[in-house]
Design an enzyme around this catalytic site. Structure first.
Site, PDB file in Angstrom:
ATOM      1  N   HIS A 212       0.865  -1.165  -0.356  1.00 30.20           N
ATOM      2  CA  HIS A 212      -0.134   0.157   0.470  1.00 30.20           C
ATOM      3  C   HIS A 212       0.574   1.105   0.632  1.00 30.20           C
ATOM      4  CE1 HIS A 212      -2.846   3.192   2.498  1.00 30.20           C
ATOM      5  NE2 HIS A 212      -3.391   2.242   0.955  1.00 30.20           N
TER       6      HIS A 212
ATOM      7  N   GLU B  26       0.519  -0.522  -5.249  1.00 30.66           N
ATOM      8  CA  GLU B  26       0.071   0.542  -5.386  1.00 30.66           C
ATOM      9  C   GLU B  26       0.007   2.073  -4.804  1.00 30.66           C
ATOM     10  OE1 GLU B  26      -3.655   2.733  -4.029  1.00 30.66           O
ATOM     11  OE2 GLU B  26      -1.889   2.350  -2.665  1.00 30.66           O
TER      12      GLU B  26
ATOM     13  N   HIS C 112      -0.757  10.670  -2.434  1.00 32.79           N
ATOM     14  CA  HIS C 112      -1.865  10.388  -1.955  1.00 32.79           C
ATOM     15  C   HIS C 112      -3.481  11.715  -1.672  1.00 32.79           C
ATOM     16  CE1 HIS C 112      -5.232   9.309   1.141  1.00 32.79           C
ATOM     17  NE2 HIS C 112      -5.050   8.345   0.498  1.00 32.79           N
TER      18      HIS C 112
END
Length: 294
Positions: free
Chosen positions: A44, A71, A86
């Site tokens: 992640h 990811e 993000h």
């Protein structure tokens, strides 16, 4: 995925009792889960439990831990460069507030690629990562290619960046990432934004698509028109819900898959594996692998 506090070396010990397989689940469903292959493990934002998220360093740590799938999140600068971040603002994970004190709220979309390249995206996580830059999508693709890794690419807030789906697909094509033998072999695009994922599928039906969220069971056939994966938070999972998703086929003819997020401890990893998920997205890929294989 949704913002969460930065996690470092201490792995949370939270369990997942609420996701225990319901007593009413059929024996056939239980047997199917037992026979399923180990879930795919996906790092992640890179191995973000051990390195600053969405950086080349995090991808390299994931590779060092033997994790193939990574990811990350992509957005667009004021001058059209695709960069990894993000949050839609720069202040949490860079020194933008210090470097550009008069530019609040430090939106990614308000900064040029040259300005973002000046930022330190590592010091917030640890002194050993001081000076780690915000990578462009091309930088990250080059790193993954060198490591032989695969990409789960989240389009972050695509409604802020009209036309970003076409731009991302063009860059992926230019870098050779659409030359897959089969959809999803090397690349999956995902987002919380249903309209964006429908657009990406229409622009290139050969690309595998994931939808981040937990649609109602009655809505799943509509999602199966464009999505190959339904990727809910682990808190929304039950064995019955996973089975309902996997009973449908996606646009490429294969059963829909379930890749859940963000699982950071061994007990939760074991619980979601028992529910039959196909993949687990985690900040700590080594912890999850030790718990469930994959």
């Amino acid at each position: 995925m949704h913002p969460h506090p930065a996690v470092r070396w201490i792995v949370p010990a939270v369990g997942l009792a609420a996701l225990a397989v319901p007593a009413a689940a059929s024996q056939a469903a239980a047997q199917s889960a037992a026979e399923q292959a180990d879930p795919v493990i996906i790092a992640h934002r890179g191995a973000s439990g051990y390195a600053p998220e969405n950086t080349v360093a995090a991808a390299q740590v994931a590779a060092d831990l033997g994790t193939s799938w990574v990811e990350t999140d992509v957005q667009r600068t004021a001058d059209g460069e695709l960069v990894l971040m993000h949050d839609t603002t720069l202040d949490r994970t860079t020194d933008a507030e210090e470097l550009f004190p008069d530019r609040a709220p430090w939106n990614v979309a308000d900064f040029t690629a040259e300005e973002i390249a000046q930022l330190d995206a590592g010091s917030w996580f640890g002194a050993e990562f001081a000076g780690e830059p915000v990578p462009t999508l091309t930088d990250f693709l080059d790193e993954l290619a060198a490591n032989g890794q695969q990409l789960l690419l989240e389009l972050k807030a695509p409604d802020l960046y009209p036309g970003i789906e076409e731009e991302i697909l063009a860059e992926l094509a230019a870098e050779g990432w659409l030359d897959e033998a089969a959809p999803g072999e090397r690349l999956v695009l995902q987002s919380f934004d249903e309209a964006s994922m429908r657009t990406a599928h229409e622009l290139n039906p050969d690309v595998e698509i994931g939808f981040l969220g937990s649609p109602e069971v009655a809505e799943l056939p509509a999602f199966a028109e464009f999505a190959d994966q339904i990727n809910p938070t682990y808190r929304d999972l039950t064995a019955d819900y996973v089975a309902e998703i996997q009973a449908l086929s996606g646009p490429h003819g294969a059963p829909l898959e379930v890749h859940t997020w963000t699982v950071n401890d061994a007990e939760t990893a074991a619980d979601v594996t028992a529910l039959g998920v196909n993949g687990i997205i985690t900040n700590f890929p080594d912890v999850v692998r030790a718990a469930v294989g994959g």
